[in-house]
Write an enzyme that holds these catalytic residues in place. Structure first.
Site, PDB file in Angstrom:
ATOM      1  N   PHE A 115       9.592  51.374 -28.305  1.00  0.00           N
ATOM      2  CA  PHE A 115       8.920  51.101 -27.056  1.00  0.00           C
ATOM      3  C   PHE A 115       9.299  49.755 -26.748  1.00  0.00           C
ATOM      4  CE2 PHE A 115       5.130  48.277 -26.868  1.00  0.00           C
ATOM      5  CZ  PHE A 115       4.919  47.874 -28.274  1.00  0.00           C
ATOM      6  N   LYS A 116       9.666  48.783 -27.436  1.00  0.00           N
ATOM      7  CA  LYS A 116      10.038  47.635 -27.323  1.00  0.00           C
ATOM      8  C   LYS A 116      11.055  47.460 -26.345  1.00  0.00           C
ATOM      9  CE  LYS A 116       7.410  45.685 -30.880  1.00  0.00           C
ATOM     10  NZ  LYS A 116       6.931  46.851 -31.590  1.00  0.00           N
ATOM     11  N   ASP A 117      11.958  48.235 -26.177  1.00  0.00           N
ATOM     12  CA  ASP A 117      12.911  48.376 -25.141  1.00  0.00           C
ATOM     13  C   ASP A 117      12.370  48.365 -23.709  1.00  0.00           C
ATOM     14  OD1 ASP A 117      15.065  48.563 -26.885  1.00  0.00           O
ATOM     15  OD2 ASP A 117      14.937  50.971 -26.733  1.00  0.00           O
TER      16      ASP A 117
END
Ligand SMILES: *Cc1c(COP(=O)(O)O)cnc(C)c1O
Length: 502
Positions: A115-117
């Site tokens: 989810f860091k993207d």
């Protein structure tokens, strides 16, 4: 809109300064002075447009020293179908776990499968534009401490971005084999990667020290370098995460799961408290949220904090199968406390100082009550995490990663204890293929597992039929470029030598 430091309100900066600097000079974190307010009809409008449109609106409301064209360029470059597999980078998957509805918000369809993207595909655009406004002609040195996923997402986001260099530090034994491979094979001419002998907190403390090391900063300034951060302490990381909570709510309305104005719960597998804090900002902006369910693994410092009001990091550190949540100092909690005390900077400073010197602090009773009126904490140990992955897949047909499983398990317990029927969004934060070994050992019923990471990927694929994300599949044939290892106190030396500064 201006931003203040959490530990000194007299420090006031613009949005672009907050993003360019990453952290305040006094060691505090930047927080918005006001929070934009959305009515239900504003939310209805968001429901009628696409994700990029939702992001455009929300970012513009916080970044008032960016032009509309600049915001537009940032959001359209970041959230492309090419990078996220479809026009909606944050789709909901409606699942059932027994008789419990699991509305899984899949936040891992980006280029690094975590989810860091969602934030790190846009941060480089926000940051380079901020730097142009605040420090033209400087080259930005991005330092990142990572428990695995941030590092790769930041490397991928910043690779070959003009005017930036990026260095990533990860705990040598604290990341999954796939995460390590993702980082050590990273391409790009402005990237560097180094393992630290220590855990994530050691790496994070090391980076924070460098950011406030006046000597080092001066040395670099003389060479036209300026430090910045891509960790979730940077406001430019947090802000884009607010968008997917509005987006998920909009999708629930569009899909007829709720009516406009209905409250929802959110469940967030939590480490540094960034993701769940973004949901809290969404709530403060007007998104109807009932309960925030903060899910931890065996490093359950936040579970205890929410229950007791005492934050105590003096405890055993566990390296778990959900390594991106193996954190004992949740940095973004500082921002939450600032808002929970109605911007009491001296209280926040007192607590953060105690945390540094004693490793423990207790908030006042009224603050604790305020927190527990909306926040619920729960945790899930290793065996239960595996059992949850196994049951969710083998009984109910959905394969999830270890971090998501922690959230699913904590939510299941919460429903069992409360009977709360509120429609709930559960954040899914990584692709199961990022943690193939752990996921496989949970679902394969004791079969012997291959040792090679990519054979495990293939076996998991055969077992589940879930598609392997293309960016993970290609790593198999890539060569490692980085094998640096150092102690935490050698990090400044590493930075200087990587930049060619003596
Ligand atoms: C970073 C991460 C988390 C924790 O998110 P925070 O914003 O640090 O609370 C959870 N799961 C995965 C897969 C992550 O990469």
């Amino acid at each position: 809109m201006k931003y203040n430091s959490t530990t000194d309100k007299s420090i006031v900066v613009s949005a672009s300064q907050a993003i360019a600097q990453g952290i305040s000079g006094d060691g505090g974190l930047f927080v918005p002075q006001e929070i934009p307010q959305y009515s239900l009809s504003d939310i209805e409008k968001l429901a009628s447009i696409d994700y990029v449109g939702r992001a455009r609106k929300i970012l513009a409301d916080y970044l008032d020293d960016f032009t509309a064209e600049e915001i537009d360029e940032c959001v359209t470059k970041a959230y492309t179908a090419e990078k996220f597999g479809s026009d909606n980078p944050a789709p909901l998957s409606y699942q059932k776990y027994g008789d419990i509805d699991m509305n899984i918000l899949e936040l891992w369809h980006g280029p690094t499968s975590a989810f860091k993207d969602m934030a790190l595909q846009i941060l480089p655009h926000l940051l380079t534009k901020s730097l142009k406004k605040t420090s033209p002609d400087k080259e930005a040195v991005i330092l990142v401490a990572t428990s695995g996923d941030t590092g790769k997402a930041a490397l991928e986001g910043f690779k070959d971005v003009d005017g930036t260099r990026i260095m990533v530090f990860y705990p040598v034994d604290g990341v999954s084999p796939m995460q390590k491979r993702q980082m050590t094979t990273q391409l790009g001419n402005n990237v560097n990667v180094c393992a630290i002998r220590g855990n994530f907190d050691d790496a994070q403390t090391g980076v924070k020290k460098i950011f406030t090391d006046k000597n080092l900063i001066e040395k670099l300034e003389a060479k036209n370098f300026i430090f910045s951060s891509a960790n979730s302490i940077n406001w430019g990381r947090l802000l884009p995460q607010i968008v997917y909570y509005f987006s998920a709510y909009a999708e629930l309305v569009n899909d007829g799961k709720i009516k406009l104005g209905d409250k929802i719960n959110v469940v967030v597998p939590t480490g540094n408290f960034g993701n769940i804090l973004a949901s809290y900002y969404a709530f403060r902006m007007g998104l109807p949220i009932n309960k925030f369910i903060c899910a931890s693994n065996s490093n359950n410092v936040l579970t205890d904090f929410i229950k007791t009001g005492t934050y105590d990091k003096n405890r055993s550190f566990y390296a778990t199968i959900s390594p991106s949540m193996d954190i004992l100092v949740s940095s973004n909690l500082e921002r939450f406390l600032y808002h929970m005390t109605d911007a009491n900077d001296s209280k926040v400073k007192e607590w953060m100082t105690k945390l540094k010197t004693d490793g423990v602090y207790s908030v006042d009773a009224d603050v604790k009550d305020k927190i527990t009126s909306i926040f619920v904490g729960g945790y899930c140990d290793e065996d239960k995490t595996k059992a949850t992955i196994d049951e969710f897949f083998n009984k109910y047909g959905y394969i999830c990663d270890t971090h998501t499983a922690v959230a699913v398990s904590v939510y299941k317990d919460y429903v069992g204890q409360t009977g709360d029927k509120t429609v709930t969004v559960i954040d899914s934060t990584a692709s199961p293929y990022k943690f193939s070994g752990s996921v496989l050992s949970a679902v394969s019923g004791g079969q012997k597992l291959p040792e090679d990471e990519f054979e495990m990927v293939e076996m998991l694929n055969r077992l589940t039929n879930a598609p392997v994300p293309a960016p993970l599949a290609v790593l198999k044939n890539m060569k490692a470029r980085f094998d640096n290892v150092c102690d935490a106190d050698e990090m400044p030396k590493f930075v200087l030598s990587a930049l060619g500064v003596e």
